[in-house]
Design a protein around this motif. Structure first.
Motif, PDB file in Angstrom:
ATOM      1  N   LEU A 272      26.036  47.024  49.223  1.00  0.00           N
ATOM      2  CA  LEU A 272      26.837  47.697  49.212  1.00  0.00           C
ATOM      3  C   LEU A 272      25.768  48.586  47.539  1.00  0.00           C
ATOM      4  O   LEU A 272      25.023  48.011  47.251  1.00  0.00           O
ATOM      5  N   ASP A 273      26.128  49.794  47.365  1.00  0.00           N
ATOM      6  CA  ASP A 273      25.865  50.605  46.298  1.00  0.00           C
ATOM      7  C   ASP A 273      26.308  49.953  44.851  1.00  0.00           C
ATOM      8  O   ASP A 273      27.637  49.257  44.820  1.00  0.00           O
ATOM      9  N   GLY A 274      26.051  50.064  43.940  1.00  0.00           N
ATOM     10  CA  GLY A 274      25.803  49.679  42.482  1.00  0.00           C
ATOM     11  C   GLY A 274      27.966  50.223  42.042  1.00  0.00           C
ATOM     12  O   GLY A 274      28.128  48.918  41.458  1.00  0.00           O
ATOM     13  N   GLY A 275      28.091  51.516  42.598  1.00  0.00           N
ATOM     14  CA  GLY A 275      29.292  51.307  41.921  1.00  0.00           C
ATOM     15  C   GLY A 275      30.412  50.460  42.153  1.00  0.00           C
ATOM     16  O   GLY A 275      31.198  49.236  42.262  1.00  0.00           O
ATOM     17  N   ARG A 276      30.214  50.222  44.278  1.00  0.00           N
ATOM     18  CA  ARG A 276      30.803  49.406  44.550  1.00  0.00           C
ATOM     19  C   ARG A 276      30.886  47.944  44.358  1.00  0.00           C
ATOM     20  O   ARG A 276      31.381  47.340  43.958  1.00  0.00           O
ATOM     21  N   ARG A 277      29.651  47.640  43.707  1.00  0.00           N
ATOM     22  CA  ARG A 277      29.372  46.388  43.642  1.00  0.00           C
ATOM     23  C   ARG A 277      30.341  45.508  42.082  1.00  0.00           C
ATOM     24  O   ARG A 277      30.887  44.838  41.405  1.00  0.00           O
ATOM     25  N   GLN A 278      30.250  47.170  41.436  1.00  0.00           N
ATOM     26  CA  GLN A 278      31.016  47.026  39.699  1.00  0.00           C
ATOM     27  C   GLN A 278      32.371  46.738  39.955  1.00  0.00           C
ATOM     28  O   GLN A 278      32.668  46.059  39.980  1.00  0.00           O
ATOM     29  N   ARG A 279      32.754  47.619  41.100  1.00  0.00           N
ATOM     30  CA  ARG A 279      34.593  47.907  41.325  1.00  0.00           C
ATOM     31  C   ARG A 279      34.195  46.018  41.973  1.00  0.00           C
ATOM     32  O   ARG A 279      35.687  45.130  41.480  1.00  0.00           O
ATOM     33  N   ILE A 280      33.275  45.017  42.550  1.00  0.00           N
ATOM     34  CA  ILE A 280      33.577  43.509  42.505  1.00  0.00           C
ATOM     35  C   ILE A 280      33.666  43.008  41.487  1.00  0.00           C
ATOM     36  O   ILE A 280      34.288  42.099  42.024  1.00  0.00           O
ATOM     37  N   GLY A 281      32.346  43.070  40.739  1.00  0.00           N
ATOM     38  CA  GLY A 281      32.912  42.619  39.247  1.00  0.00           C
ATOM     39  C   GLY A 281      33.817  42.885  38.081  1.00  0.00           C
ATOM     40  O   GLY A 281      34.864  41.396  37.294  1.00  0.00           O
ATOM     41  N   VAL A 282      35.055  44.043  38.294  1.00  0.00           N
ATOM     42  CA  VAL A 282      36.318  44.118  38.302  1.00  0.00           C
ATOM     43  C   VAL A 282      37.503  43.712  38.842  1.00  0.00           C
ATOM     44  O   VAL A 282      38.010  43.023  38.058  1.00  0.00           O
ATOM     45  N   ALA A 283      37.067  43.470  40.358  1.00  0.00           N
ATOM     46  CA  ALA A 283      38.105  42.810  40.679  1.00  0.00           C
ATOM     47  C   ALA A 283      38.166  41.112  40.330  1.00  0.00           C
ATOM     48  O   ALA A 283      39.115  40.795  40.472  1.00  0.00           O
ATOM     49  N   ARG A 284      37.337  40.425  39.988  1.00  0.00           N
ATOM     50  CA  ARG A 284      36.965  39.053  39.891  1.00  0.00           C
ATOM     51  C   ARG A 284      37.657  38.965  38.469  1.00  0.00           C
ATOM     52  O   ARG A 284      38.641  37.920  38.518  1.00  0.00           O
TER      53      ARG A 284
ATOM     54  N   LEU B 208      33.195  37.150  47.048  1.00  0.00           N
ATOM     55  CA  LEU B 208      33.277  36.889  45.636  1.00  0.00           C
ATOM     56  C   LEU B 208      34.564  36.662  45.147  1.00  0.00           C
ATOM     57  O   LEU B 208      34.799  36.217  43.871  1.00  0.00           O
ATOM     58  N   ILE B 209      35.288  37.793  45.650  1.00  0.00           N
ATOM     59  CA  ILE B 209      36.422  38.243  45.111  1.00  0.00           C
ATOM     60  C   ILE B 209      37.308  37.388  44.196  1.00  0.00           C
ATOM     61  O   ILE B 209      38.243  36.868  43.716  1.00  0.00           O
ATOM     62  N   GLY B 210      37.984  36.244  46.252  1.00  0.00           N
ATOM     63  CA  GLY B 210      38.184  34.948  45.799  1.00  0.00           C
ATOM     64  C   GLY B 210      37.585  33.658  44.982  1.00  0.00           C
ATOM     65  O   GLY B 210      38.805  32.653  44.721  1.00  0.00           O
ATOM     66  N   GLU B 211      37.078  34.022  44.800  1.00  0.00           N
ATOM     67  CA  GLU B 211      35.828  32.206  44.138  1.00  0.00           C
ATOM     68  C   GLU B 211      36.177  32.359  42.287  1.00  0.00           C
ATOM     69  O   GLU B 211      37.273  31.191  42.784  1.00  0.00           O
ATOM     70  N   PRO B 212      36.896  32.928  41.676  1.00  0.00           N
ATOM     71  CA  PRO B 212      37.961  32.738  40.452  1.00  0.00           C
ATOM     72  C   PRO B 212      39.222  32.128  40.462  1.00  0.00           C
ATOM     73  O   PRO B 212      39.835  31.101  39.626  1.00  0.00           O
ATOM     74  N   LEU B 213      40.246  32.448  42.248  1.00  0.00           N
ATOM     75  CA  LEU B 213      40.944  32.139  42.536  1.00  0.00           C
ATOM     76  C   LEU B 213      41.091  30.494  42.949  1.00  0.00           C
ATOM     77  O   LEU B 213      41.952  29.729  42.667  1.00  0.00           O
ATOM     78  N   LYS B 214      40.438  30.222  43.310  1.00  0.00           N
ATOM     79  CA  LYS B 214      39.869  28.954  44.073  1.00  0.00           C
ATOM     80  C   LYS B 214      39.386  28.354  42.936  1.00  0.00           C
ATOM     81  O   LYS B 214      39.983  26.659  42.975  1.00  0.00           O
ATOM     82  N   THR B 215      38.947  28.735  41.961  1.00  0.00           N
ATOM     83  CA  THR B 215      38.112  27.605  41.040  1.00  0.00           C
ATOM     84  C   THR B 215      39.260  27.391  40.082  1.00  0.00           C
ATOM     85  O   THR B 215      39.614  26.242  39.519  1.00  0.00           O
ATOM     86  N   HIS B 216      40.733  28.130  39.593  1.00  0.00           N
ATOM     87  CA  HIS B 216      41.692  27.840  39.351  1.00  0.00           C
ATOM     88  C   HIS B 216      43.132  27.500  39.883  1.00  0.00           C
ATOM     89  O   HIS B 216      43.561  27.316  39.654  1.00  0.00           O
ATOM     90  N   LYS B 217      42.527  27.129  41.145  1.00  0.00           N
ATOM     91  CA  LYS B 217      43.989  26.963  42.560  1.00  0.00           C
ATOM     92  C   LYS B 217      45.455  27.892  41.735  1.00  0.00           C
ATOM     93  O   LYS B 217      46.202  27.253  41.212  1.00  0.00           O
ATOM     94  N   PHE B 218      44.769  29.213  42.445  1.00  0.00           N
ATOM     95  CA  PHE B 218      46.043  30.326  41.565  1.00  0.00           C
ATOM     96  C   PHE B 218      46.526  30.291  42.803  1.00  0.00           C
ATOM     97  O   PHE B 218      47.138  31.734  42.504  1.00  0.00           O
ATOM     98  N   TYR B 219      46.583  29.623  44.032  1.00  0.00           N
ATOM     99  CA  TYR B 219      47.889  29.868  44.825  1.00  0.00           C
ATOM    100  C   TYR B 219      48.605  28.638  45.401  1.00  0.00           C
ATOM    101  O   TYR B 219      47.944  27.363  45.379  1.00  0.00           O
ATOM    102  N   SER B 220      49.367  29.105  46.039  1.00  0.00           N
ATOM    103  CA  SER B 220      50.231  28.066  47.140  1.00  0.00           C
ATOM    104  C   SER B 220      49.973  27.455  47.848  1.00  0.00           C
ATOM    105  O   SER B 220      50.189  26.822  48.897  1.00  0.00           O
ATOM    106  N   SER B 221      49.415  28.385  49.385  1.00  0.00           N
ATOM    107  CA  SER B 221      49.011  28.743  50.280  1.00  0.00           C
ATOM    108  C   SER B 221      48.346  29.700  51.001  1.00  0.00           C
ATOM    109  O   SER B 221      47.204  30.427  49.902  1.00  0.00           O
TER     110      SER B 221
END
Lengths: 328, 321
Positions: free
Chosen positions: B149-161, B107-120
């Motif tokens: 996960l509880d709501g607070g942790r899930r929202q942290r994932i949202g923030v990380a994304r 989930l957290i890595g998904e935006p990185l993949k979509t935008h190819k935000f890494y080289s390796s």
């Protein structure tokens, strides 16, 4: 003088699933006197709604079970009543308002009929009389009676909640349990609904148990407050005991977590960590894991309620040997 | 200070079977870099639509959105995708905004993949790890699914994304409304720390006025698609001028039994935003109305320096002006 309306003694409610069992309400004692409003405060999963459903005996079984305890209502133990007797009480002597006005009404029956239904069921009156009474109830909660034949989807959230209040109060109950009645509403509508509930309470003398997570709502409506954490009451007292003299570290933590609109503090002080897993509660104090004042003693054995004054009691070891106020 | 975002005459209408729904109607504001603009209002006032139009999740009907001096209103295709790196969003409900079949790390890595935000591959793993640390998610839950996960942790994932692409600007749409107070405070502190550390600019949409006061530099109050009042956060609570703001602020229940307050109860509810009548949108519920209020729509004017109000009678109601 006995003006105790509701007296809950040592109530334990447990949910059993295949692999685990959860004591959602754990040896709970609580009383409500006639004409009083009690605020039951706590976070998600504290067991507030389970307690309310336990009083009404509407815990889904399975998985829920009332394991032990007594719930005296007007001197009689509700837990000993058979289902038929309970049906006479529900909606008649004790009513409940549920949290979500969007789902609590039947979408295919017009609202007038839904109010009249409860009157027909509990009072020995003709259909015509029930309808008349239902129309009065509508006016009482501030909805014009020409809307009697409309369906729930034609009303806004605040209006639906008014309809639910009308249903709950239609039989002039002795006690009303309101489970988060304004949580789903906007603030200006919340203010209208709270005003309405206060007015009806004054006029009809109904006792009320208000379940909420919002201390602001409690401050505006309740004389007494009980704070619940992980199935137990950790602090109870008069509103002034809790608002001016709160003593349990959890209650203090809850207040500190609230952004205060009257002050300019830039950083909030949240309670660290999370509520303990209800399937394996600690042996000692349930709050000990998150408590900044924790000692070894706290984790050793269950903690009992300690009386700080005639009206105010707290479940915390630290306060046993301490004078009121030291912990703050 | 430089302006990061400017919104000019922004409009968003929706076609409905009953007519044109004016969700956002002629909204103007400027937002400076590193600041937070709080947008408050009740359900149906258009605050979420405003947030969505700004990040291009919805097409504006009219008006302009200028981001870092560049007009991004009509971006398409690749250019739009690139601009999305800079502007992200945190959603209200951490239960439904995460794909239940993806693990936390994916989930957290998904935006990185979509935008190819890494080289390796290593860099990708590293970035996910850093993000988890930044928002305070323990490594051991990397392989968990959101429902564990509880709501607070899930929202942290949202923030990380939202943070993963190192944006300059984030629209937070009711990020703490679904959370318990003790958890809500944790997330608010996190958002404020991140702002300090990364120089982020926020639009913070909420219906909770005490939260908005806490986190915002400026606040604007919306009513049926219009901004009715806008000024800095402190001023909004101490010297509010619009009748709707006054009622809204007086309606907040305050957790203190020692403060006596007079409540201004307003009658009725939000009118329909479909084909709105001419005149002030708040007029049907307002206690100060005169003829003019039902005929012409008041414009947002600067009554005191930095304090904008849209009300014909603002000078009659507030004697201090």
């Amino acid at each position: 003088m006995t003006n105790k309306l509701l007296d809950i003694i040592n109530l334990t409610i447990r949910y059993d699933t295949e692999s685990e069992s959860v004591e959602a309400v754990n040896s709970l004692d609580l009383t409500l006197n006639k004409g009083e409003t009690l605020g039951l405060v706590g976070e998600t999963g504290a067991g507030k709604t389970t307690l309310a459903k336990g009083i009404m005996r509407i815990i889904p079984d399975p998985p829920g079970k009332i394991i032990s305890g007594e719930v005296f209502f007007e001197g009689e133990d509700l837990l000993k009543k058979n289902e038929n007797k309970m049906r006479e009480i529900r909606g008649n002597k004790i009513s409940m308002i549920f949290q979500d006005p969007m789902t609590a009404l039947n979408p295919v029956i017009n609202i007038g009929e839904q109010i009249a239904e409860v009157i027909c069921l509990h009072q020995n009156v003709s259909k015509a009389k029930a309808i008349k009474k239902a129309q009065e109830m509508l006016e009482l909660v501030g909805i014009q009676k020409i809307r009697f034949n409309e369906y729930p989807h034609q009303f806004s959230g605040g209006m639906k909640q008014r309809v639910i209040i009308a249903i709950a109060l239609a039989c002039n109950p002795t006690m009303l349990i309101a489970d988060e009645p304004t949580t789903a509403l906007d603030v200006t509508i919340q203010a209208q609904v709270l005003e309405l509930m206060n007015k009806l309470k004054r006029e009809m003398g109904t006792s009320m148990m208000l379940i909420t997570h919002d201390f602001g709502v409690v401050a505006e409506t309740c004389e007494k407050v009980a704070v619940m954490y992980a199935g137990e009451i950790v602090e109870k007292g008069l509103a002034r005991d809790i608002f001016r003299n709160r003593s349990h570290p959890y209650t203090i933590g809850l207040f500190d977590s609230l952004p205060d609109i009257n002050e300019d503090s830039k950083r909030l002080k949240p309670i660290v960590g999370l509520m303990p897993d209800p399937t394996c509660l600690p042996i000692g104090c349930n709050f000990s894991e998150r408590c900044p004042y924790r000692t070894e003693e706290c984790e050793a054995e269950p903690v009992n309620m300690i009386k700080l004054s005639e009206t105010h009691s707290v479940r915390c070891i630290k306060l046993r040997n301490m004078k009121d106020g030291d912990i703050k | 200070m430089s302006t990061l975002l400017e919104v000019k005459n922004l409009k968003k209408y929706f076609e409905t079977p009953h007519g044109l729904l004016h969700a956002v109607d002629d909204v103007n504001f400027k937002l400076e870099k590193g600041k937070t603009l709080g947008v408050v209002g009740e359900s149906g006032c258009g605050k979420s639509t405003l947030g969505r139009v700004i990040v291009h999740l919805l097409e504006p009907t009219d008006g302009r959105i200028i981001f870092e001096g560049e007009d991004i209103t009509n971006l398409r295709g690749r250019e739009l995708k690139n601009s999305r790196r800079e502007m992200q969003m945190i959603f209200q409900d951490p239960h439904s905004s995460l794909n239940p079949r993806m693990r936390v790390r994916d989930l957290i890595g998904e935006p990185l993949k979509t935008h190819k935000f890494y080289s390796s591959k290593e860099e990708y793993e590293k970035q996910v790890e850093v993000l988890m640390e930044t928002v305070g998610i323990a490594k051991r839950v990397a392989n968990s699914y959101p429902h564990e996960l509880d709501g607070g942790r899930r929202q942290r994932i949202g923030v990380a994304r939202a943070l993963s692409l190192k944006p300059k600007f984030i629209v937070c749409d009711e990020p703490v409304s679904a959370l318990d107070v003790s958890i809500q405070a944790q997330i608010l502190n996190l958002l404020m720390d991140l702002q300090d550390k990364m120089g982020l600019t926020y639009i913070f949409i909420t219906h909770d006025l005490s939260v908005v006061k806490h986190i915002s530099d400026d606040i604007c109050v919306m009513y049926l698609g219009n901004i009715v009042e806008k000024c800095n956060a402190k001023e909004m609570f101490e010297n509010n001028l619009h009748p709707y703001t006054k009622a809204l602020i007086s309606a907040i229940p305050i957790p203190n039994i020692d403060i006596e307050r007079k409540k201004i109860l307003i009658k009725g509810e939000l009118a329909s935003p479909i084909n709105p009548k001419p005149g002030c949108r708040f007029a049907p519920r307002c206690i100060y109305t005169e003829d003019r209020c039902f005929k012409e729509q008041p414009v947002l004017e600067e009554v005191i320096t930095g304090h904008y109000v849209a009300c014909h009678r603002v000078r009659d109601i507030n004697k201090n002006l």
